[in-house]
Design an enzyme around this catalytic site. Structure first.
Site, mmCIF file in Angstrom:
data_model
loop_
_atom_site.group_PDB
_atom_site.id
_atom_site.type_symbol
_atom_site.label_atom_id
_atom_site.label_comp_id
_atom_site.label_asym_id
_atom_site.label_seq_id
_atom_site.Cartn_x
_atom_site.Cartn_y
_atom_site.Cartn_z
ATOM 1 C CD GLU A 47 -159.414 -74.244 45.929
ATOM 2 O OE1 GLU A 47 -158.483 -74.101 45.136
ATOM 3 O OE2 GLU A 47 -160.384 -73.467 46.006
HETATM 4 N N1 CAA Z 1 -153.215 -82.039 35.571
HETATM 5 C C1 CAA Z 1 -153.648 -82.909 34.629
HETATM 6 N N2 CAA Z 1 -153.922 -84.200 34.871
HETATM 7 C C2 CAA Z 1 -153.738 -84.648 36.133
HETATM 8 C C3 CAA Z 1 -153.283 -83.807 37.175
HETATM 9 C C4 CAA Z 1 -153.022 -82.455 36.849
HETATM 10 N N3 CAA Z 1 -152.596 -81.576 37.767
HETATM 11 N N4 CAA Z 1 -153.198 -84.532 38.309
HETATM 12 C C5 CAA Z 1 -153.585 -85.775 38.003
HETATM 13 N N5 CAA Z 1 -153.926 -85.839 36.690
HETATM 14 C C6 CAA Z 1 -154.361 -86.998 35.922
HETATM 15 C C7 CAA Z 1 -153.269 -88.075 35.868
HETATM 16 O O1 CAA Z 1 -152.370 -87.834 34.815
HETATM 17 C C8 CAA Z 1 -154.089 -89.336 35.646
HETATM 18 O O2 CAA Z 1 -154.475 -89.429 34.303
HETATM 19 P P1 CAA Z 1 -154.001 -90.706 33.386
HETATM 20 O O3 CAA Z 1 -154.538 -91.931 34.067
HETATM 21 O O4 CAA Z 1 -154.596 -90.422 32.055
HETATM 22 O O5 CAA Z 1 -152.502 -90.651 33.397
HETATM 23 C C9 CAA Z 1 -155.363 -89.047 36.420
HETATM 24 O O6 CAA Z 1 -155.465 -87.619 36.565
HETATM 25 C C10 CAA Z 1 -155.380 -89.694 37.789
HETATM 26 O O7 CAA Z 1 -154.247 -89.213 38.477
HETATM 27 P P2 CAA Z 1 -153.591 -89.991 39.677
HETATM 28 O O8 CAA Z 1 -153.365 -91.420 39.314
HETATM 29 O O9 CAA Z 1 -152.406 -89.190 40.101
HETATM 30 O O10 CAA Z 1 -154.770 -89.952 40.756
HETATM 31 P P3 CAA Z 1 -154.763 -90.282 42.297
HETATM 32 O O11 CAA Z 1 -155.989 -91.024 42.603
HETATM 33 O O12 CAA Z 1 -153.455 -90.844 42.718
HETATM 34 O O13 CAA Z 1 -154.985 -88.825 42.948
HETATM 35 C C11 CAA Z 1 -154.496 -86.668 43.773
HETATM 36 C C12 CAA Z 1 -154.229 -87.724 42.702
HETATM 37 C C13 CAA Z 1 -153.458 -85.588 43.523
HETATM 38 C C14 CAA Z 1 -154.333 -87.208 45.174
HETATM 39 C C15 CAA Z 1 -155.931 -86.105 43.550
HETATM 40 O O14 CAA Z 1 -156.907 -87.062 43.837
HETATM 41 C C16 CAA Z 1 -156.216 -84.864 44.353
HETATM 42 O O15 CAA Z 1 -155.788 -83.764 43.986
HETATM 43 N N6 CAA Z 1 -156.997 -85.020 45.455
HETATM 44 C C17 CAA Z 1 -157.420 -83.847 46.254
HETATM 45 C C18 CAA Z 1 -158.705 -83.312 45.745
HETATM 46 C C19 CAA Z 1 -158.952 -81.915 46.202
HETATM 47 O O16 CAA Z 1 -158.099 -81.042 46.108
HETATM 48 N N7 CAA Z 1 -160.167 -81.673 46.677
HETATM 49 C C20 CAA Z 1 -160.558 -80.343 47.038
HETATM 50 C C21 CAA Z 1 -161.995 -80.137 46.720
HETATM 51 S S1 CAA Z 1 -162.384 -78.624 45.977
HETATM 52 C C22 CAA Z 1 -162.401 -77.441 47.168
HETATM 53 O O17 CAA Z 1 -161.938 -77.619 48.257
HETATM 54 C C23 CAA Z 1 -162.960 -76.156 46.724
HETATM 55 C C24 CAA Z 1 -163.498 -75.306 47.803
HETATM 56 O O18 CAA Z 1 -164.576 -75.500 48.294
HETATM 57 C C25 CAA Z 1 -162.732 -74.126 48.251
#
Ligand code: CAA
Length: 380
Positions: A363
């Site tokens: 996550e």
């Molecule tokens: N709420 C709403 N919108 C959001 C948001 C949030 N918390 N975070 C980002 N966004 C939106 C942004 O506003 C943007 O939208 P707009 O272009 O319309 O403004 C869009 O999403 C893209 O955002 P970023 O430009 O910030 O994207 P990024 O490529 O820089 O990545 C990141 C952001 C935070 C690194 C994201 O990619 C991330 O969280 N990566 C990690 C993924 C993850 O947690 N994976 C885990 C897999 S699930 C798992 O592990 C479950 C399990 O098995 C237990």
């Protein structure tokens, strides 16, 4: 400011503690060793209302708040993080996502089974080349009449085989980047949907982690969640809440390891006295206790933010970052307090140490939490 828990919160905390001690503890070492999914225990957690804790009662949920969920996650994780991750994914990622963004028909069709433990859910975002970099989805779902055709591979999916309902994130408009991503409900047994081999993991070995393969799977249009193009935001918003659940899991692992170390230190004698009388051990316990208490405040605060309608992206990421570091550190120290006994399975702390590691990875890795935190504080 009132830091005390209400009567209801204390009751749910006690119920989870009793369940963990009577139902999860027996066989936890063997399930870890054999990589055995706690199917019977999950069924019982469904009956107790732990599988759909925050879902409205009209969909079969328990209608409780996030703090109740966090208290349950903490107690379950003290004993068995393999079972608690099933609870976390089902509650935070699947039920919450469906209840918050699903259509009435989707909620009616899926939630009552997911909240009662009759069916388990999985959240499918990660891919071989899209783990932290979640916008780089290669799985595609291309529109074709009244359905989408889903193709691709998902990796490291918790509940990969035990689930029946899968929320799958896929690219629907290839040239639109993250704005061309959608989320879909996919059911086990759909033609072309294959479950890949089970991962042989370091920790949380009782939970089943698989790759998933989609070959021309026909997904009805009514299974899309939200407006066209909402899939990436759906994933981000869902994960923001999921991080609170994993932070609570990390807190529970830390607290479980600490409690075992404290108990052992009062029983084990060396140099003529209980080892807790040696400052080398007593100071370790003081550090563990202090850090766990600090982590607990962050975790409960993030739950409070969610329950009070505040933004919880920042507090959830801070809670997950810190609690997972404390889990790893505490579990390593708990093994050290146990000496040679800490290195063998019967004393539980080696398992907690292996389980702690995943809380810094799934996550969103610790580095991802720092991206979320730094972006948030720098925006102010
Ligand atoms: N709420 C709403 N919108 C959001 C948001 C949030 N918390 N975070 C980002 N966004 C939106 C942004 O506003 C943007 O939208 P707009 O272009 O319309 O403004 C869009 O999403 C893209 O955002 P970023 O430009 O910030 O994207 P990024 O490529 O820089 O990545 C990141 C952001 C935070 C690194 C994201 O990619 C991330 O969280 N990566 C990690 C993924 C993850 O947690 N994976 C885990 C897999 S699930 C798992 O592990 C479950 C399990 O098995 C237990």
């Amino acid at each position: 400011m009132d830091f005390s828990l209400s009567e209801e919160h204390l009751m749910i905390q006690q119920a989870a503690k009793d369940f963990a001690e009577t139902e999860l503890l027996p066989g936890v070492i063997e399930r870890d060793e054999a990589q055995e999914f706690p199917a019977e225990q999950v069924k019982k957690m469904g009956e107790l209302g732990f599988m759909g804790m925050m879902v409205n009662e009209k969909y079969g949920g328990s209608g409780m708040d996030t703090l109740s969920y966090v208290l349950v996650m903490e107690e379950l994780s003290k004993i068995d993080a393999s079972a608690s991750v099933v609870v976390s994914v089902n509650n935070s990622l699947v039920c919450w996502g469906l209840e918050t963004y699903g259509t009435e028909a989707q909620k009616e069709k899926y939630l009552s089974r997911l909240t009662t433990g009759e069916a388990i859910g999985a959240f499918c975002l990660s891919e071989p080349e899209a783990g932290s970099d979640a916008t780089s989805q290669k799985t595609t779902a291309l529109e074709n009449g009244d359905h989408y055709i889903l193709n691709g591979t998902k990796n490291w999916i918790t509940n990969g085989n035990s689930a029946e309902v899968y929320l799958v994130i896929a690219q629907t408009h290839i040239d639109k980047g993250h704005k061309g991503i959608n989320a879909f409900i996919v059911e086990k047994g759909m033609d072309g949907f294959e479950i890949g081999p089970k991962e042989n993991k370091l920790g949380i070995r009782g939970s089943d982690t698989h790759s998933l393969i989609f070959n021309d799977v026909k997904v009805p249009k009514e299974n899309r969640i939200g407006e066209d193009g909402f899939g990436f935001k759906f994933a981000m918003k869902t994960l923001a809440g999921g991080r609170i659940g994993i932070a609570a899991q990390a807190l529970g692992i830390a607290a479980g390891a600490y409690e075992l170390a404290k108990k052992y230190s009062k029983e084990r004698k060396a140099f003529g006295t209980e080892i807790s009388n040696h400052q080398a051990i007593a100071f370790k316990l003081a550090d563990m206790h202090t850090k766990i208490e600090a982590a607990r405040h962050l975790v409960y605060k993030s739950a409070w933010d969610k329950d009070n309608g505040n933004n919880y992206d920042l507090s959830g990421a801070m809670a997950k970052l810190y609690a997972s570091e404390v889990a790893m550190e505490t579990a390593v120290e708990a093994v050290q307090v146990h000496g040679g006994n800490g290195f063998v399975k019967d004393y539980h702390v080696e398992r907690l140490m292996r389980d702690a590691k995943i809380t810094q990875i799934y996550e969103g890795t610790s580095e991802i939490q720092k991206i979320v935190i730094s972006r948030s504080v720098l925006r102010d």
